[in-house]
Design an enzyme around this catalytic site. Structure first.
Site, PDB file in Angstrom:
ATOM      1  N   HIS A 172      30.524  -9.344  69.750  1.00  0.00           N
ATOM      2  CA  HIS A 172      32.129  -8.992  69.900  1.00  0.00           C
ATOM      3  C   HIS A 172      32.912  -8.431  68.552  1.00  0.00           C
ATOM      4  O   HIS A 172      34.020  -8.266  68.645  1.00  0.00           O
ATOM      5  CB  HIS A 172      32.952 -10.336  70.325  1.00  0.00           C
ATOM      6  CG  HIS A 172      32.530 -10.520  71.549  1.00  0.00           C
ATOM      7  ND1 HIS A 172      33.087 -10.407  72.557  1.00  0.00           N
ATOM      8  CD2 HIS A 172      31.746 -11.729  71.804  1.00  0.00           C
ATOM      9  CE1 HIS A 172      33.005 -10.952  73.802  1.00  0.00           C
ATOM     10  NE2 HIS A 172      31.710 -11.762  73.414  1.00  0.00           N
TER      11      HIS A 172
ATOM     12  N   LYS B 160      49.190  -9.070  69.462  1.00  0.00           N
ATOM     13  CA  LYS B 160      47.885  -9.478  69.180  1.00  0.00           C
ATOM     14  C   LYS B 160      47.709 -10.202  67.988  1.00  0.00           C
ATOM     15  O   LYS B 160      48.699 -10.387  67.292  1.00  0.00           O
ATOM     16  CB  LYS B 160      47.001  -8.131  69.351  1.00  0.00           C
ATOM     17  CG  LYS B 160      47.527  -7.176  68.368  1.00  0.00           C
ATOM     18  CD  LYS B 160      46.710  -5.769  68.398  1.00  0.00           C
ATOM     19  CE  LYS B 160      46.865  -4.828  69.543  1.00  0.00           C
ATOM     20  NZ  LYS B 160      45.742  -4.734  70.382  1.00  0.00           N
ATOM     21  N   ARG B 161      46.381 -10.707  67.749  1.00  0.00           N
ATOM     22  CA  ARG B 161      46.440 -11.328  66.476  1.00  0.00           C
ATOM     23  C   ARG B 161      46.729 -10.432  65.366  1.00  0.00           C
ATOM     24  O   ARG B 161      46.800  -9.327  65.530  1.00  0.00           O
ATOM     25  CB  ARG B 161      44.908 -11.750  66.358  1.00  0.00           C
ATOM     26  CG  ARG B 161      44.539 -13.101  67.025  1.00  0.00           C
ATOM     27  CD  ARG B 161      45.357 -14.209  66.655  1.00  0.00           C
ATOM     28  NE  ARG B 161      44.860 -14.667  65.449  1.00  0.00           N
ATOM     29  CZ  ARG B 161      44.119 -15.834  65.395  1.00  0.00           C
ATOM     30  NH1 ARG B 161      43.713 -16.591  66.251  1.00  0.00           N
ATOM     31  NH2 ARG B 161      43.928 -16.164  63.981  1.00  0.00           N
TER      32      ARG B 161
ATOM     33  N   LYS C 251      44.027  -4.313  62.718  1.00  0.00           N
ATOM     34  CA  LYS C 251      44.664  -3.867  64.052  1.00  0.00           C
ATOM     35  C   LYS C 251      46.166  -3.202  63.629  1.00  0.00           C
ATOM     36  O   LYS C 251      46.671  -2.744  64.510  1.00  0.00           O
ATOM     37  CB  LYS C 251      45.160  -5.113  64.662  1.00  0.00           C
ATOM     38  CG  LYS C 251      43.968  -5.745  65.142  1.00  0.00           C
ATOM     39  CD  LYS C 251      44.379  -7.364  66.034  1.00  0.00           C
ATOM     40  CE  LYS C 251      43.287  -8.239  66.397  1.00  0.00           C
ATOM     41  NZ  LYS C 251      42.568  -7.556  67.679  1.00  0.00           N
TER      42      LYS C 251
ATOM     43  N   THR D 262      41.431  -5.945  74.875  1.00  0.00           N
ATOM     44  CA  THR D 262      41.620  -6.396  76.145  1.00  0.00           C
ATOM     45  C   THR D 262      43.084  -6.232  76.728  1.00  0.00           C
ATOM     46  O   THR D 262      43.389  -5.906  77.696  1.00  0.00           O
ATOM     47  CB  THR D 262      40.965  -7.628  76.926  1.00  0.00           C
ATOM     48  OG1 THR D 262      41.318  -8.605  75.951  1.00  0.00           O
ATOM     49  CG2 THR D 262      39.330  -7.516  77.061  1.00  0.00           C
TER      50      THR D 262
ATOM     51  N   LYS E 119      45.396  -4.569  80.137  1.00  0.00           N
ATOM     52  CA  LYS E 119      46.509  -5.411  80.675  1.00  0.00           C
ATOM     53  C   LYS E 119      47.776  -4.467  80.769  1.00  0.00           C
ATOM     54  O   LYS E 119      48.540  -4.317  81.777  1.00  0.00           O
ATOM     55  CB  LYS E 119      46.753  -6.675  79.914  1.00  0.00           C
ATOM     56  CG  LYS E 119      45.392  -7.446  80.141  1.00  0.00           C
ATOM     57  CD  LYS E 119      45.590  -8.778  79.159  1.00  0.00           C
ATOM     58  CE  LYS E 119      44.317  -9.377  79.093  1.00  0.00           C
ATOM     59  NZ  LYS E 119      44.127 -10.498  78.022  1.00  0.00           N
TER      60      LYS E 119
HETATM   61  C1  26V Z   1      36.769 -12.945  63.338  1.00  0.00           C
HETATM   62  C2  26V Z   1      36.795 -13.039  62.058  1.00  0.00           C
HETATM   63  C3  26V Z   1      36.561 -14.200  61.370  1.00  0.00           C
HETATM   64  C4  26V Z   1      36.576 -14.000  59.796  1.00  0.00           C
HETATM   65  C5  26V Z   1      37.687 -13.209  59.193  1.00  0.00           C
HETATM   66  C6  26V Z   1      37.799 -11.829  60.007  1.00  0.00           C
HETATM   67  C7  26V Z   1      37.550 -11.991  61.333  1.00  0.00           C
HETATM   68  C8  26V Z   1      37.788 -10.834  62.295  1.00  0.00           C
HETATM   69  C9  26V Z   1      37.382 -10.692  63.442  1.00  0.00           C
HETATM   70  C10 26V Z   1      37.066 -11.634  64.147  1.00  0.00           C
HETATM   71  C11 26V Z   1      36.977 -11.588  65.586  1.00  0.00           C
HETATM   72  C12 26V Z   1      35.625 -12.257  66.171  1.00  0.00           C
HETATM   73  C13 26V Z   1      35.117 -11.865  67.362  1.00  0.00           C
HETATM   74  C14 26V Z   1      36.184 -11.581  68.428  1.00  0.00           C
HETATM   75  O1  26V Z   1      37.063 -12.166  68.764  1.00  0.00           O
HETATM   76  N1  26V Z   1      36.060 -10.145  68.863  1.00  0.00           N
HETATM   77  C15 26V Z   1      37.074  -9.715  70.032  1.00  0.00           C
HETATM   78  O2  26V Z   1      36.508  -9.931  71.143  1.00  0.00           O
HETATM   79  C16 26V Z   1      37.262  -9.382  72.091  1.00  0.00           C
HETATM   80  C17 26V Z   1      36.548  -9.428  73.471  1.00  0.00           C
HETATM   81  O3  26V Z   1      35.317  -8.962  73.586  1.00  0.00           O
HETATM   82  C18 26V Z   1      37.441  -7.759  71.912  1.00  0.00           C
HETATM   83  O4  26V Z   1      38.117  -7.300  73.085  1.00  0.00           O
HETATM   84  C19 26V Z   1      37.993  -7.379  70.522  1.00  0.00           C
HETATM   85  O5  26V Z   1      38.120  -5.967  70.446  1.00  0.00           O
HETATM   86  C20 26V Z   1      37.370  -8.352  69.538  1.00  0.00           C
HETATM   87  O6  26V Z   1      38.092  -8.231  68.350  1.00  0.00           O
END
Ligand code: 26V
Length: 817
Positions: free
Chosen positions: A364, A556-557, A562, A664, A668
């Site tokens: 992801h 969003k986060r 982003k 996602t 929506k």
């Molecule tokens: C995690 C972290 C943790 C450490 C600091 C930076 C950081 C940056 C991003 C993440 C995301 C981890 C995985 C995640 O949530 N991915 C999301 O998954 C969604 C479902 O597939 C997707 O739509 C999003 O684009 C993606 O960011």
């Protein structure tokens, strides 16, 4: 349903009413005169649950008797939100319940708001898991979700003086009417200790015994997940951690009361909170414990189920497909091997075949800082046997490559499970890749980048393994429930059949885009949603906004990639432009922001403060009154998304190209008729193919261009800034304290950072973004064109149904369809 069962609607209503009253009396223990709104919520939820249970037992029995293959979705996150309306509406009981409650003088719209969100996830990844659970139930895929029942979900965000504060989330305070505790379904999960081995007889494989030092009990809690029209009901099984009673009693009886309690607390802390801050070593260890805890419990549970039914593990892949949601459950590769080899006595090679045929992995993110690795030392201490197994998998892996003639030391280093450079660490992505038959990305662009970047070398060695499964969303929640106004209009235009196959039927809406009368109706139903959101903004922030203005939404986060900051720069540029010519012919706009920042992510928290500083300054300035408003809505969660998304005109999807794996919320918004302003990133690319680029506002650097700039080391934005008077003025204003008179230096570091190292290409994309925003305004001034595009956005988003995604997983990866 009503006709089939021969029950008249009024009978159904009175039957439901009686059921609610019985629940209120005998389960909640209240009578209707003294019942609080929450009591009513609970009584209705329990009544709905009864309906689900009948279907649930039937489904469980059918799956058992049919002997079909099961899907296991392992995820550390399930961002479910509220379940009352979801369950009632999927059971076809929402109107029945509304009327039944009305007869009891209770307003369902009021009590549904009392249900806390199940916020067991951070963002997109967790919400995807929740959408998938609903789609699997709808498509009658026999599936179990496995995760952790956190006492506290994602923190509640309070905004105090513009700053984010994290507050403990307490979704379980009043109990949870949807779940069933299963004390009889429990497993003891070990940590620490040491490993002994007995040599194999006559040259056979040695047998290993893990003598763990610490045992934590995993207890199952089951929540039924009901599909559309009650098609089937699947189980979400979440594990709670408890201390093993005897273990601590000995210590307690020996007089060490504090120590006994501390050990108990340590065991329970595993399911205490979602994502503990992992900046400290203790935090990291807890995270690894969580991962192993839920994987070990889930695998034991599914192996037990399989053995009960099949009596052998030799055919495991024929009856079980396990999907690993990101690398969080990747320790499953080693744990499944351990269970097969050490516990069930299978030969290593045989076990490896079964493991890789059963497991699949979804990636992801490609962000390097988000790719999980665990220090070898920590693994050795916490999971000594797993570390041995990982070494052995690695040895077999590297040997087989050498046998295939691979000599290149650099290549071998890059595909190894162990990273040697920054202190030795286990690469969970590589482990998941090797242990799976399918490795998928979540959008076409992202999957292509997986092949080209993070997994280049593994992909060259196993070219068949990586595949794409573009994300989707469940239309039941994100259209039918979140936007009943639009749903009503669609059903009256396209017929009830739309509800059963929106993926294909929505296309039938296209000709309606050419009808002025329909466009007007479309705009009107959205106006109702916008009025609702305007009231919410007034209530929560005391800011009044005009529902007729363009609602420009970025939710969003909060993360630098982003690029909420890019949107804020545009906000200030617009503010400057309007202030310079307040009599001009401006498009009135409301900029709406919402989102949480990770507790330890200081830059993201500063961006939240900046949004609030800008909002206060602009909203207080009489020159732009009625033309520009800015709001930051606190505590973004699934329920707030359900209020915001159907009211948006413009959807901001402006991540630096190549960094958002899919997104996602982009889907929506489009489904609900918002137009997207966005980069060619993640699923935006496929959206533009489905919807047509002319009905979106695509701008900015492409992923390729971003990559080229990165290779050339082009991060300095000085020239770009000097070249754009608009951008220079915006940056100077923020830097000089125009929005932070109380602390004029607050944003100096943030802005200087953009100058010298603009990691996310905010400045590079600014002018293109400004131009795209001008096109937005031009389209908005031409309502015929705007609403034509809006209708086509809805009509052409059917492909992004999570039913489509799940069908692809089911037929191509799980082989259950
Ligand atoms: C995690 C972290 C943790 C450490 C600091 C930076 C950081 C940056 C991003 C993440 C995301 C981890 C995985 C995640 O949530 N991915 C999301 O998954 C969604 C479902 O597939 C997707 O739509 C999003 O684009 C993606 O960011």
């Amino acid at each position: 349903m009503t006709q089939e069962s021969g029950v008249s609607p009024s009978d159904e209503v009175s039957a439901f009413r009686e059921k609610v009253l019985r629940k209120l009396t005998y389960s909640v223990g209240k009578d209707s005169a003294s019942a609080s709104d929450y009591d009513w919520f609970e009584a209705v939820a329990l009544a709905a649950r009864d309906h689900i249970i009948d279907h649930w037992m039937e489904c469980t029995r059918q799956t058992y008797e049919g002997g079909c293959k099961r899907v296991y979705y392992l995820s550390l996150e399930f961002l479910i939100g509220r379940l009352l309306v979801d369950s009632l509406s999927n059971l076809g009981l929402f109107e029945v319940a509304r009327e039944a409650l009305a007869e009891l003088d209770v307003d369902i719209e009021r009590i549904r708001l009392l249900e806390p969100d199940a916020a067991l996830g951070n963002g997109g990844l967790g919400r995807l898991a929740a959408c998938f659970m609903e789609s699997m139930a709808t498509l009658q895929v026999a599936a179990h979700g496995y995760g952790i029942r956190y006492d506290h979900g994602l923190f509640r965000q309070a905004i105090v003086d513009g700053w984010q504060h994290e507050q403990t989330e307490t979704w379980l305070d009043f109990g949870n009417p949807w779940e069933f505790e299963r004390p009889e379904v429990s497993y003891l999960i070990g940590f620490g200790g040491h490993v002994t081995a007995i040599p194999g007889e006559s040259g056979g494989e040695a047998r290993h015994f893990w003598h763990w030092a610490e045992g934590v009990r995993a207890i199952a809690y089951d929540t039924p997940i009901v599909g559309w029209r009650g098609a089937s009901v699947n189980t979400l099984r979440l594990w709670r951690a408890r201390a093993e009673a005897d273990f601590h009693l000995e210590r307690f009886n020996a007089g060490d009361h504090i120590g006994a309690v501390a050990e108990e607390a340590k065991a329970q802390s595993i399911s205490r909170v979602l994502y503990p801050a992992d900046s400290t070593e203790a935090g990291q260890e807890l995270r690894l414990r969580q991962e192993y805890f839920f994987v070990a419990a889930s695998l034991q549970d599914l192996l037990r189920r399989h053995l009960d039914q099949r009596g052998t593990l030799d055919n495991l892949p024929d009856y079980a497909a396990i999907q690993l949601n990101d690398t969080h459950p990747a320790i499953a590769v080693a744990e499944l091997m351990r269970l097969l080899v050490d516990v069930h006595g299978l030969q290593w090679q045989h076990a490896w075949k079964l493991t890789t045929a059963t497991l699949n992995y979804t990636n992801h993110t490609l962000l390097p800082e988000a790719l999980e690795t665990w220090p070898v030392g920590l693994m050795e201490r916490l999971l000594p046997r797993h570390m041995q197994i990982i070494y052995l998998i690695n040895a077999h892996h590297l040997d087989s490559l050498r046998q295939r003639g691979v000599q290149d030391a650099e290549l071998l280093r890059s595909v190894s499970l162990i990273e040697e450079d920054h202190g030795r660490r286990v690469r969970m992505g590589n482990l998941a890749f090797l242990g799976s038959s399918s490795v998928n990305g979540v959008s076409a662009l992202h999957t292509g980048l997986m092949r080209k970047t993070v997994f280049t070398d593994l992909h060259a060695l196993y070219p068949e393994r990586i595949n794409n499964k573009t994300n989707g969303i469940t239309f039941r929640r994100w259209l039918y429930q979140a936007n009943p106004h639009l749903t009503g209009l669609l059903v009256s235009s396209l017929g009830e059949a739309l509800l059963d196959d929106p993926q294909h039927r929505l296309r039938d809406l296209e000709p309606f885009a050419e009808q002025a009368a329909f466009r007007l109706q479309f705009a009107e139903q959205r106006m109702a949603n916008k009025r609702h959101l305007a009231a919410l903004i007034q209530e929560r922030l005391g800011v009044s906004v005009d529902p007729a203005a363009l609602f420009d939404v970025h939710v969003k986060r909060i993360h630098e990639y982003k690029r909420q900051l890019l949107n804020l720069l545009h906000t200030v540029a617009l503010y400057h432009a309007i202030s310079a010519d307040p009599g001009g012919d401006w498009v009135p706009r409301v900029k709406i922001f919402a989102g949480k920042a990770a507790a330890s992510y200081h830059q993201a928290k500063l961006i939240i403060k900046l949004a609030n500083d800008i909002a206060r300054t602009i909203n207080d300035d009489p020159t732009v009154r009625g033309l520009l408003k800015v709001v930051f809505l606190p505590n973004y969660n699934v329920s707030l998304a359900e209020d915001i998304i159907p009211a948006a005109d413009l959807s901001e999807q402006i991540s630096t190209a190549g960094l958002e794996a899919s997104g996602t919320s982009n889907m929506k918004f489009a489904l609900n008729g918002a137009l997207t302003i966005g980069t060619l990133d993640g699923a935006n690319v496929e959206m533009s193919e489905q919807i047509g680029r002319e009905h979106m506002f695509i701008f900015g650097l492409t992923a390729q261009q971003v990559e080229a700039r990165k290779r050339a080391g082009e991060f300095n934005a000085e020239a770009t800034i000097i070249g754009s008077r608009r951008l220079s003025e915006v940056l100077s204003a923020i830097r000089d304290g125009a929005f932070s008179a109380d602390d004029p230096g607050r944003y100096v570091g943030l802005i200087d950072g953009l100058y010298w190292h603009d990691t996310y290409h905010v400045c590079a994309d600014f002018e293109a973004y400004w131009q795209a925003q001008l096109e937005v305004e031009a389209r908005w001034r031409d309502p015929e064109q705007w609403w034509r595009s809006a209708v086509l956005n809805t009509a052409r988003t059917g492909w992004f149904s999570s039913d489509r995604t799940i069908r692809e997983y089911a037929s191509e990866i799980w082989k259950v369809m």
